[in-house]
Design an enzyme around this catalytic site. Structure first.
Site, PDB file in Angstrom:
ATOM      1  N   TRP A 135      23.886  -0.796 -14.854  1.00 25.45           N
ATOM      2  CA  TRP A 135      23.244  -2.099 -14.718  1.00 25.45           C
ATOM      3  C   TRP A 135      23.905  -3.083 -15.675  1.00 25.45           C
ATOM      4  O   TRP A 135      24.516  -2.700 -16.663  1.00 25.45           O
ATOM      5  CB  TRP A 135      21.749  -1.990 -15.026  1.00 25.45           C
ATOM      6  CG  TRP A 135      21.454  -1.412 -16.364  1.00 25.45           C
ATOM      7  CD1 TRP A 135      21.413  -2.061 -17.568  1.00 25.45           C
ATOM      8  CD2 TRP A 135      21.177  -0.030 -16.659  1.00 25.45           C
ATOM      9  NE1 TRP A 135      21.121  -1.182 -18.574  1.00 25.45           N
ATOM     10  CE2 TRP A 135      20.965   0.066 -18.048  1.00 25.45           C
ATOM     11  CE3 TRP A 135      21.069   1.117 -15.872  1.00 25.45           C
ATOM     12  CZ2 TRP A 135      20.663   1.276 -18.669  1.00 25.45           C
ATOM     13  CZ3 TRP A 135      20.770   2.313 -16.498  1.00 25.45           C
ATOM     14  CH2 TRP A 135      20.565   2.388 -17.873  1.00 25.45           C
ATOM     15  N   SER A 141       0.852  -1.185   0.000  1.00 21.96           N
ATOM     16  CA  SER A 141       0.000   0.000   0.000  1.00 21.96           C
ATOM     17  C   SER A 141       0.889   1.238   0.000  1.00 21.96           C
ATOM     18  O   SER A 141       1.882   1.296   0.724  1.00 21.96           O
ATOM     19  CB  SER A 141      -0.898   0.018   1.245  1.00 21.96           C
ATOM     20  OG  SER A 141      -1.754  -1.099   1.261  1.00 21.96           O
TER      21      SER A 141
END
Length: 606
Positions: free
Chosen positions: A605, A402
């Site tokens: 990355w 949430s």
């Protein structure tokens, strides 16, 4: 930064046509539609596809967001759908359920034959509402039910519920379609032993372990998983604070920057975060399997489809693609039993996986919170291969949290509040939640512009590595518009071609015109077949300018692949050698001091 993790607010849209029937193989065609929020329903659908081939059926898995009304009425369809929230369909099933319940014409599914397996939790009031809704409305619209509705209960043993329903499914389908020829050819529905024999001998995917150079020559495989067809986005952690005081229980406050992500949210939404597996667990698992994390693999079936993007390294597969922390399925434990050399271990594993006494699996695996590494530690005679593991384990799934911030108060960031799961179990084992521990270890980004807009910056990016640099240029442009003085700012950007993938070209041209960018250097690697030009080449060509700016306090930002970043750093070493007559060691030490001092920053990355 969340270097390999991904996050997304789920709002999925229909993408592409549904499945068409085919008789080219003389097999009965079955379409398996899944509605999945956390990945379990999708994994069940893929299991049906895998076993369908062994049972003589032509099975295709289809994301429910891609349903096609025009083909449903002439299909053999299986729906594997979860109920989410307060009895709601999953995000990718909402539009289908809306059409089914409110928009479909009477008899619009006449001609379709169907079966439904629903996933839910009996602790909730609206238990399996979506599965029940699809089942009843398919019949209402004229479809013929092949098999009774199956309901899986996540509060008990949803895996066992699915296994029992699936066994009935194959018997029902064989009888319904009268496939005696297939039954003679494939005995998988007859006995438990024959299922084990097929699982032992047959791999769906072919695995190749290759060198990096060979891997680069392979075509990128087509992944069958929705995580790869509906990609998430990288997000930046701007705050990671501990909320609890004077307690061993950790509760983290995480803030995720939405700038340039393209994501927006409303108060009350959830965010899905896809974590990395624990690096220590990844290393231990690789050692147990006897493989190198740096090895490259290519895992594809006869149609060049993969369970995850390939080629990739073993480390990438174990860290980002397969779920090594989840509870092993019975079928996986059966496979471990076949691989066990010690007879006592074999019998114990067979007992755990057995269906006669479901309480053994429930207590040992579910209540004991054991994962694949726990089993391999406790059953050392099991000889498991990397191939077996990659085919058997499900995909690592996103975790939903949430959002604890209001969208009108914090429109530029989404906040997450998460209790870190890190428990010591009675027998001394340690159980760590994969996502909350990953979030705990994430670092607040240091990839930020200097406070003084007059400080020169050198920005170097290739491909989508331009993304955070674009945000920096926008920030500097705004500073300039309000009257702040800018330093000498350099952008070095690389891509394949100026005509194909020169992204944000108009914005870059504007920044040059309004002097947000003082110097622009472009590198197009595929524009001239005779001479490939990369960003590191542009760095070296402009040694004098870049070194002068560094000596005036410039910050350097490098964003892109790790291999590119390595070459750029080597180019800067060469810059100091060229312009300041330094030795290699002296130049490397100077670049290292820039990194240590926070002036040489990377967002990279693999």
């Amino acid at each position: 930064m969340l270097p390999h993790s991904l996050a997304q607010f789920f709002h999925l849209r229909p993408a592409g046509p549904g499945a068409l029937l085919t008789a080219a193989t003389e097999q009965v065609r079955i379409d398996v539609y899944f509605g999945s929020q956390t990945g379990t329903a999708e994994e069940f659908a893929l299991t049906i596809q895998k076993e369908g081939k062994m049972n003589g059926f032509d099975v295709k898995v289809i994301d429910l967001q891609s349903y096609d009304v025009d083909t449903l009425d002439s299909s053999n369809s299986i729906f594997v759908t979860a109920t989410y929230g307060e009895g709601d369909p999953t995000d990718n099933a909402k539009e289908f359920v809306e059409w089914l319940v409110h928009k479909a014409d009477p008899d619009s599914l006449k001609g379709m034959q169907f079966a439904v397996f629903g996933l839910g939790n009996s602790q909730y009031e609206n238990y399996n509402t979506v599965g029940k809704t699809i089942d009843s409305h398919c019949e209402r619209l004229g479809a013929t039910r092949i098999m009774e509705l199956g309901l899986g209960d996540d509060d008990k043993d949803i895996q066992q519920d699915f296994e029992e329903w699936k066994e009935k499914l194959w018997r029902t389908l064989h009888a319904h379609f009268d496939v005696d020829r297939v039954k003679e050819k494939c005995k998988t529905v007859e006995t438990e032993i024959s299922r084990k024999d097929i699982r032992e001998k047959e791999h769906k995917y072919k695995l190749e372990v290759v060198s990096e150079r060979t891997a680069m020559e392979f075509p990128q495989s087509s992944s069958v998983h929705s995580l790869d067809t509906n990609p998430m986005v990288n997000m930046t952690v701007t705050c990671n604070d501990e909320l609890n005081k004077c307690t061993d229980r950790s509760c983290r406050h995480i803030e995720l920057a939405l700038n340039n992500s393209g994501l927006v949210y409303e108060t009350g939404d959830h965010v899905a975060i896809l974590p990395d597996n624990d690096p220590h667990d990844v290393e231990e698992l690789a050692q147990r399997l006897g493989v190198s994390l740096s090895s490259w693999i290519y895992l594809v079936d006869d149609d060049s489809s993969s369970p995850f993007p390939c080629p990739c390294t073993v480390q990438k597969a174990l860290c980002n693609y397969v779920d090594i922390n989840g509870m092993p399925k019975r079928s996986f434990i059966e496979h471990l039993a076949m691989k066990a050399i010690d007879s006592n271990e074999k019998r114990r594993l067979e007992t755990i996986a057995g269906r006669d006494d479901a309480s053994v699996y429930q207590q040992y695996i579910c209540e004991g919170r054991r994962n694949v590494l726990d089993l391999l530690r406790e059953f050392p005679s099991v000889k498991l291969s990397l191939h077996d593991l990659l085919e058997s384990l499900p995909r690592l799934q996103p975790r939903f949290y949430s959002i604890s911030s209001g969208s009108n108060t914090h429109p530029e960031s989404a906040h997450v509040t998460a209790v870190v799961v890190d428990d010591i179990l009675p027998e001394g084992r340690r159980f760590k939640g994969v996502c909350t521990n990953f979030l705990k270890q994430t670092k607040e980004t240091t990839f930020k512009l200097p406070n003084d807009s007059r400080t020169p910056v050198i920005m170097i990016g290739a491909g989508t590595g331009l993304a955070p640099l674009r945000g920096m240029c926008q920030h500097l442009e705004t500073c300039s518009a309000r009257g702040d003085e800018l330093g000498h700012n350099v952008l070095i950007f690389g891509c394949r071609s100026s005509k194909q993938d020169y992204i944000y070209e108009d914005e870059i041209n504007r920044w040059c015109q309004n002097k947000t960018i003082s110097s622009l250097f472009l590198a197009f690697s595929r524009e001239n077949p005779q001479q490939k030009v990369y960003v590191q080449n542009r760095v070296r060509e402009n040694s004098q300018l870049l070194v002068d700016l560094i000596e005036k306090g410039a910050y350097i930002y490098v964003c892109g692949s790790t291999s590119m970043a390595k070459e750029v750093k080597r180019a800067f070493v060469g810059c100091f050698q060229d312009t300041r007559q330094m030795s290699t060691v002296e130049a490397e030490d100077l670049v290292h001091s820039l990194s240590k001092g926070g002036r040489y920053l990377q967002d990279v990355w693999s």
